[in-house]
Design an enzyme around this catalytic site. Structure first.
Site, PDB file in Angstrom:
ATOM      1  N   LYS A  55     -30.904  26.741  -9.757  1.00  0.00           N
ATOM      2  CA  LYS A  55     -31.090  27.281 -11.108  1.00  0.00           C
ATOM      3  C   LYS A  55     -32.540  27.109 -11.542  1.00  0.00           C
ATOM      4  CE  LYS A  55     -26.270  26.553 -12.400  1.00  0.00           C
ATOM      5  NZ  LYS A  55     -25.249  25.698 -13.034  1.00  0.00           N
ATOM      6  N   GLN A  99     -24.708  20.570 -16.490  1.00  0.00           N
ATOM      7  CA  GLN A  99     -23.967  20.866 -15.261  1.00  0.00           C
ATOM      8  C   GLN A  99     -22.639  20.119 -15.256  1.00  0.00           C
ATOM      9  OE1 GLN A  99     -24.896  23.143 -13.002  1.00  0.00           O
ATOM     10  NE2 GLN A  99     -23.109  22.763 -11.719  1.00  0.00           N
ATOM     11  N   ASP A 122     -24.356  28.870 -21.113  1.00  0.00           N
ATOM     12  CA  ASP A 122     -23.166  28.818 -20.266  1.00  0.00           C
ATOM     13  C   ASP A 122     -21.982  29.549 -20.902  1.00  0.00           C
ATOM     14  OD1 ASP A 122     -23.005  27.657 -17.721  1.00  0.00           O
ATOM     15  OD2 ASP A 122     -23.247  25.633 -18.513  1.00  0.00           O
TER      16      ASP A 122
HETATM   17  N1  GUN Z   1     -20.141  23.799 -12.639  1.00  0.00           N
HETATM   18  C1  GUN Z   1     -19.592  24.799 -11.912  1.00  0.00           C
HETATM   19  N2  GUN Z   1     -19.880  25.990 -12.457  1.00  0.00           N
HETATM   20  C2  GUN Z   1     -20.628  25.747 -13.558  1.00  0.00           C
HETATM   21  C3  GUN Z   1     -21.219  26.585 -14.534  1.00  0.00           C
HETATM   22  O1  GUN Z   1     -21.123  27.810 -14.526  1.00  0.00           O
HETATM   23  N3  GUN Z   1     -21.921  25.954 -15.505  1.00  0.00           N
HETATM   24  C4  GUN Z   1     -22.024  24.606 -15.553  1.00  0.00           C
HETATM   25  N4  GUN Z   1     -22.720  24.071 -16.553  1.00  0.00           N
HETATM   26  N5  GUN Z   1     -21.480  23.797 -14.669  1.00  0.00           N
HETATM   27  C5  GUN Z   1     -20.779  24.376 -13.676  1.00  0.00           C
END
Ligand code: GUN
Length: 292
Positions: A55, A99, A122
């Site tokens: 990311k 995350q 998100d």
């Molecule tokens: N863990 C797995 N997928 C995601 C996501 O799309 N966003 C976040 N913040 N954590 C995740």
């Protein structure tokens, strides 16, 4: 003989991030704004570390201001919430992502709801969930994985899914539920099924659009797929493989790919399908937050 079109999520994501980097440069030139993304990771989960690194790398490629906060696994809830307050108040940060999963002692709901809705790239805040559920897909921040899946579906079928049956396998807040809302907003007839569904295969066989988001390697077999269906595999499962006596692991989706490829009209591979799209849509959401 596989007949299905292979949906190249990696190439689609690269094209999207390329256009985002151009729009970012234009936003900077016109308004002096540089989109800022803050990623918070708590603990040392190796898979999460890989995702967060990807990311951050993509954010930099787009020309964003990118900052990462890596906190120890035993960080207190108060300390995480204080950091989110700081990021909420920081004008250089337009998007905040924590995350998941978080360590057991932290309340995931409390943490995700502490992020300002306008910085919730998100799409996990109740305000954004509410907007999406109400069909306001323009103003909501839509969760990145289902938003990426929708783009891949649109590429195959178009924006209007009237008359088509869509089946989502999995009912998570991150993928299954928002995916269903998006498909519904595009006029599909939507069924959500899950581990308690009676005769799952009977339901999936009706799907013109089949989305697999269960987290079980190869669970969806070829004969669960309707001939001509568009199959989107969200699963990222690490399975052990032995290669000449050497034990390794490889990534596998929720769909038995070789079998399903003989039946579907189009299918996403794992890796290289939905995964890269998730990251690209995070960039799109961050640019949207910066513009707002
Ligand atoms: N863990 C797995 N997928 C995601 C996501 O799309 N966003 C976040 N913040 N954590 C995740």
């Amino acid at each position: 003989m596989p007949t299905a079109t292979l949906i190249d999520g990696k190439a689609r994501a690269a094209a999207l991030t390329h256009s985002i980097s151009k729009e970012t440069a234009a936003l900077h030139a016109d308004k002096g704004i540089v989109p800022g993304l803050a990623v918070v990771i708590v603990g040392e989960d190796p898979a999460s570390q890989v995702y967060v690194r990807n990311k951050q790398r993509t954010a930099e490629k787009c020309g964003f201001y990118s900052v990462q906060h890596a906190l120890a696994a035993d960080t207190s809830q108060d300390k995480v919430l204080r950091l989110i307050d700081e990021l909420n108040a920081n004008p250089a940060v337009h998007g905040i992502l924590v995350q998941l999963p978080l360590p057991q002692h932290l309340d995931e709901q409390l943490v995700t709801q502490a992020i300002l809705p306008q910085k919730d790239v998100d799409g996990f805040h109740f305000i954004n969930i509410g907007k999406l559920t109400a069909g306001d897909t323009e103003r909501a921040f839509v969760p990145c994985t289902p938003a990426g899946c929708m783009l891949l579906i649109e590429d195959q079928i178009g924006k209007d899914l009237s008359g088509l049956d869509a089946v989502v396998v999995g009912r998570s807040n991150i993928v299954g539920k928002p995916m269903a809302s998006l498909l519904l907003a595009a006029n599909a007839t939507v069924t959500i099924c899950h581990s308690r569904t009676k005769d799952l295969a009977e339901v999936t066989r009706r799907a013109d659009i089949l989305i697999a988001a269960v987290g079980r390697a190869n669970m969806i077999r070829g004969d669960w797929v309707k001939p001509g269906a568009v199959v989107i595999d969200v699963g990222i499962n690490r399975v052990p493989v032995e290669n000449g006596g050497e034990k390794r692991s490889k990534l596998t989706g929720d769909v038995a790919f070789a079998e399903a490829s003989e039946v579907a009209s189009a299918i996403t591979p794992v890796p290289g399908g939905v995964g890269p799209m998730t990251i690209a849509l995070l960039m799109a959401n961050t640019l949207k937050a910066a513009r707002a």
